[in-house]
Design an enzyme around this catalytic site. Structure first.
Site, PDB file in Angstrom:
ATOM      1  N   GLY A   1       0.998  -1.403  -0.013  1.00  0.00           N
ATOM      2  CA  GLY A   1      -0.269   0.298   0.181  1.00  0.00           C
ATOM      3  C   GLY A   1       0.772   1.309  -0.138  1.00  0.00           C
TER       4      GLY A   1
ATOM      5  N   GLY B   1       7.980   5.430   6.002  1.00  0.00           N
ATOM      6  CA  GLY B   1       7.325   3.841   6.094  1.00  0.00           C
ATOM      7  C   GLY B   1       7.033   4.471   8.008  1.00  0.00           C
ATOM      8  N   GLU B   2       7.724   4.086   8.695  1.00  0.00           N
ATOM      9  CA  GLU B   2       7.545   4.561   9.813  1.00  0.00           C
ATOM     10  C   GLU B   2       8.180   5.533  11.128  1.00  0.00           C
ATOM     11  OE1 GLU B   2       8.077  -0.265  11.204  1.00  0.00           O
ATOM     12  OE2 GLU B   2       9.464  -0.035  10.115  1.00  0.00           O
TER      13      GLU B   2
ATOM     14  N   GLY C   1      12.402  -1.700   2.026  1.00  0.00           N
ATOM     15  CA  GLY C   1      12.216  -1.758   1.597  1.00  0.00           C
ATOM     16  C   GLY C   1      12.241  -1.276  -0.232  1.00  0.00           C
TER      17      GLY C   1
ATOM     18  N   THR D   1       2.998   9.583  -2.890  1.00  0.00           N
ATOM     19  CA  THR D   1       3.331   8.730  -2.086  1.00  0.00           C
ATOM     20  C   THR D   1       3.980   9.107  -0.274  1.00  0.00           C
ATOM     21  OG1 THR D   1       4.630   7.183  -2.683  1.00  0.00           O
ATOM     22  CG2 THR D   1       3.172   7.319  -4.344  1.00  0.00           C
TER      23      THR D   1
ATOM     24  N   LYS E   1      16.180   7.874   2.509  1.00  0.00           N
ATOM     25  CA  LYS E   1      15.833   7.307   3.531  1.00  0.00           C
ATOM     26  C   LYS E   1      15.031   6.193   3.872  1.00  0.00           C
ATOM     27  CE  LYS E   1      19.106  10.275   6.697  1.00  0.00           C
ATOM     28  NZ  LYS E   1      18.901  11.173   7.228  1.00  0.00           N
ATOM     29  N   GLY E   2      13.854   5.444   4.855  1.00  0.00           N
ATOM     30  CA  GLY E   2      13.259   5.069   4.685  1.00  0.00           C
ATOM     31  C   GLY E   2      12.365   5.930   5.135  1.00  0.00           C
TER      32      GLY E   2
ATOM     33  N   ILE F   1      13.421  12.523  -1.119  1.00  0.00           N
ATOM     34  CA  ILE F   1      11.380  12.095  -1.400  1.00  0.00           C
ATOM     35  C   ILE F   1      11.926  11.463  -2.714  1.00  0.00           C
ATOM     36  CG2 ILE F   1       9.714  13.052  -1.113  1.00  0.00           C
ATOM     37  CD1 ILE F   1      11.168  12.385   1.811  1.00  0.00           C
TER      38      ILE F   1
END
Length: 731
Positions: A468, A667-668, A510, A597, A664-665, A592
């Site tokens: 998602g 999502g969290e 990911g 997204t 960098k990630g 980014i």
């Protein structure tokens, strides 16, 4: 086709552009197929039977009534289920013996020609047990508590620098406070589901998973197969949040049932069973001790986290790890303690470690700011380290101060009256709060393949999983950027273990992991195209690459994303209800790659943090040993009405020490600072410090009624506000 057909030049859709998700239309029109929506001919349906005792063993299973129902194929138990090889993850070793380590552990599986019949058959199974005494409550002083050697992620369980005890005793200002976070559950919209079948010895499974490569490897090991004899497909996944990061029992049970019956078997776990079998965030009891000078600079920091694990396997929430990263602390102690209880095995959930750990740390920093009468934004800036405190390594990039400054300006932080309980609208008390956020940069070895076809199109193959986040879209943008072609000419194949193996979708790793492999494969393909003479061969040109060497080398830098979260809340003095008025986050997370997204992920993370702060929580029933909240009627998650105004922004951060994309990630990290920002805002609104999440009315209202002059009949008479003593720890 000549190489000139692969032009170089400006891209119509460069990295960072807000491209719409490629799979968006499929999802909103219902054509996206999820694991439980694949129905091969002759498909059977399964329904599991969970244990009804908290600890013990199965002494007998009566399946006669179940097998007598028309349409029932079989009932698998530990007596007749296919035998599995030893499991690296013992939670997957299902129906192999009579042990019951916790309530909800699966003891049987009914398989029938319809879902309704399978459910009825499961209900007709009668199981007898020999029970044993059980122990489920977590207490910081539990007699079986021990210091963990390592915490989740391979972090050392304990780290000490300098002389914490001496520095804390000598500090002019100290804080000693304990914060608790209850068990939390992931509850993705799509329950865990699998459809499995065998054909000529080959196992195929459609699985709701965050990583088909890992599921393939584990199934191959359990069923004693070569990896080439297993195909796992996770094309579309309806949320995971960590609960689908590793294989869960449903895919093993579906494969076992399919082998036993000869039918394809579909198994979608009932939501009420999820809390017991797919992992949860373990509860934590966290003691923070901070010592500082009158200037607010920290001289001592201790973060001691106690948590539970199961008797099945050890999982230690790494809650104290952020204390090793965030602030100047020449004398520090960070410890993880754990006790094995008769509970389901905890696992990864929404920024594991950082989410509960930063709630405690950032709440403590806010309490220290009150003691010192220093603005909490200013206090954080005063404790900005030059290098990572724990390792001494230079940061690859660290722009926390920039996030705090920009966030304060966008939020309108100043002028701010630091006195608590002075802003009011009728029965509502208003307050604002702030917290910092951090999340590590994880990158794992992955493989990818890039192919150029004679019609001018390209195909990228990598076993990424889109849960998602828009992975398909971002990987297409990345490939288009390297190959210097329009994004429309890129086709993405992901979500199957038959593709080049790659990192699972977890740990905010990911895109960085897959993207690096895709970048490398596309670079190699571009070189092949540049060097190719004449028309392309009929089958095109292909280049493959992996990042095993690059990721094995590690990095000499401490690599983290940072952010700042600002919150405004209202607290109803009549009902005790806390509602969010606005949330604002500013992040420094490298380059980014897609602004659309990315904003979606930041906002989604902040919403999860809001749920953690104000409504989410589970309770282990001491009598029955299970979670009382086992569905979305009792386990509350935020709805749109709970998030009236939420904004996410980011700094333009250049970091050359990460990966070819400089990303960098993301999502969290949006989750990490939100709970503390909201809790700090509640303290500012009420003058009452709450240290036990979630901040539900049953906790808030009694404390409000204890305030002088406060009551349901109105008439709030503000007491004189005091910043407390110079040594604090009381509520």
């Amino acid at each position: 086709m000549s190489p000139d057909s692969f032009p170089l030049g400006p891209l119509p859709y460069p990295l960072g552009a807000p491209l719409v998700r490629r799979e968006g239309r499929e999802k909103v029109t219902g054509t996206a197929r999820y694991a439980a929506e694949h129905t091969p001919p002759g498909c059977a349906y399964a329904w599991p039977v969970p244990a009804t005792v908290a600890r013990g063993r199965v002494t007998a299973v009566d399946t006669a009534a179940a097998l007598a129902l028309p349409g029932v194929y079989t009932v698998l138990t530990h007596e007749n289920a296919p035998r599995l090889a030893a499991a690296a993850d013992p939670t997957l070793w299902v129906l192999q013996d009579d042990r019951v380590p916790h309530r909800g552990w699966y003891v049987a599986l009914a398989v029938a020609d319809s879902l309704e019949t399978a459910r009825a058959a499961a209900g007709a199974v009668r199981v007898r047990y020999e029970t044993a005494a059980h122990d489920v409550p977590l207490t910081a002083g539990h007699p079986r508590m021990y210091d963990a050697e390592t915490a989740n992620g391979g972090y050392p369980g304990t780290r000490e620098r300098g002389d914490f005890e001496g520095a804390f005793a000598a500090a002019p200002v100290t804080l000693d406070a304990t914060y608790t976070v209850p068990p939390l559950h992931n509850h993705p919209m799509e329950p865990h589901a699998s459809t499995a079948w065998w054909s000529d010895g080959h196992l195929t499974a459609h699985d709701s998973s965050q990583g088909a490569t890992r599921v393939c490897e584990d199934l191959a090991a359990l069923f004693r197969l070569d990896r080439s004899e297993v195909t796992v497909v996770s094309e579309h996944v309806g949320g995971g949040f960590g609960a689908k990061g590793t294989p869960r029992p449903q895919v093993v049970l579906a494969a076992m049932a399919a082998r036993h019956t000869g039918h394809p078997v579909k198994l979608s776990l009932p939501r009420r069973q999820l809390p017991a079998v797919v992992g949860h965030r373990a509860p934590t009891v966290q003691r923070l001790r901070l010592g500082a000078g009158d200037d607010g600079v920290l001289t001592a920091l201790a973060h001691e986290a106690a948590t539970h694990t199961s008797t099945v396997m050890e999982f230690v929430e790494q809650a104290a790890v952020p204390g090793r990263v965030m602030y100047t602390s020449p004398n520090s102690r960070t410890v993880h303690r754990v006790v094995p209880l008769d509970v389901p095995t905890p696992s990864w959930m929404r920024a594991p470690g950082e989410a509960p750990g930063m709630y405690a740390l950032e709440s403590a920093v806010d309490e220290l700011a009150v003691l010192l009468d220093i603005d909490p934004v200013d206090l954080r800036m005063r404790n900005e380290p030059d290098t990572e405190p724990d390792s001494g390594r230079a940061f690859s990039s660290r722009h926390l101060v920039g996030c705090l400054r920009e966030g304060a300006e966008r939020f309108g932080w100043l002028p701010r009256d630091r006195r608590p309980g002075v802003r009011r609208e009728g029965d509502l008390l208003l307050g604002t709060g702030v917290a910092s956020a951090t999340y590590p940069v994880y990158i794992a070895a992955s493989s990818a393949e890039a192919h150029a076809a004679t019609d001018g199109s390209y195909r990228i193959r990598v076993n990424a999983t889109d849960i998602g986040t828009g992975a398909r879209t971002v990987l297409a943008q990345l490939a288009a950027g390297v190959l210097a072609v329009p994004e429309e000419r890129i086709r993405i194949e992901i979500g199957s273990s038959d593709l080049p193996p790659a990192m699972l979708a977890g740990g905010s790793a990911g895109t960085a992991s897959w993207g690096w492999a895709v970048h490398k494969a596309c670079t190699a393909l571009r070189h092949r195209l540049r060097d190719h003479v004449g028309p392309l061969p009929a089958d095109g040109l292909t280049a493959a690459a992996d990042t095993r060497r690059e990721t094995a080398e590690g990095s000499p830098y401490a690599r983290h994303a940072f952010g700042a979260t600002f919150a405004e809340v209202q607290v109803d003095t009549v009902t005790g209800e806390v509602r969010t008025r606005r949330l604002l986050g500013v992040y420094a997370a490298g380059r980014i790659l897609n602004s659309r997204t990315a904003r979606s992920q930041f906002i989604g993370g902040m919403t999860m943090g809001l749920g953690m702060a104000l409504m989410e929580g589970s309770v282990l029933d001491p009598a029955f040993g299970d979670f009382a909240e086992c569905d979305l009627a009792s386990y509350h998650v935020p709805a749109c009405a709970d998030v009236p105004l939420i904004e996410a922004h980011w700094l333009e951060e250049e970091d050359p020490h990460l990966n070819p994309m400089g990303s960098k990630g993301i999502g969290e990290i949006g989750i990490v600072g939100t709970a503390a920002a909201l809790a700090n805002a509640v303290r500012h609104a009420t003058g009452v410090r709450f240290r036990d999440l979630p901040l539900t009315p049953d906790k808030v209202l009694p404390r409000l009624l204890d305030r002088p002059g406060e009551g349901r009949a109105g008439g709030l008479h503000h007491p004189k506000i005091s910043c407390g003593t110079r040594h604090a720890g009381s509520p």
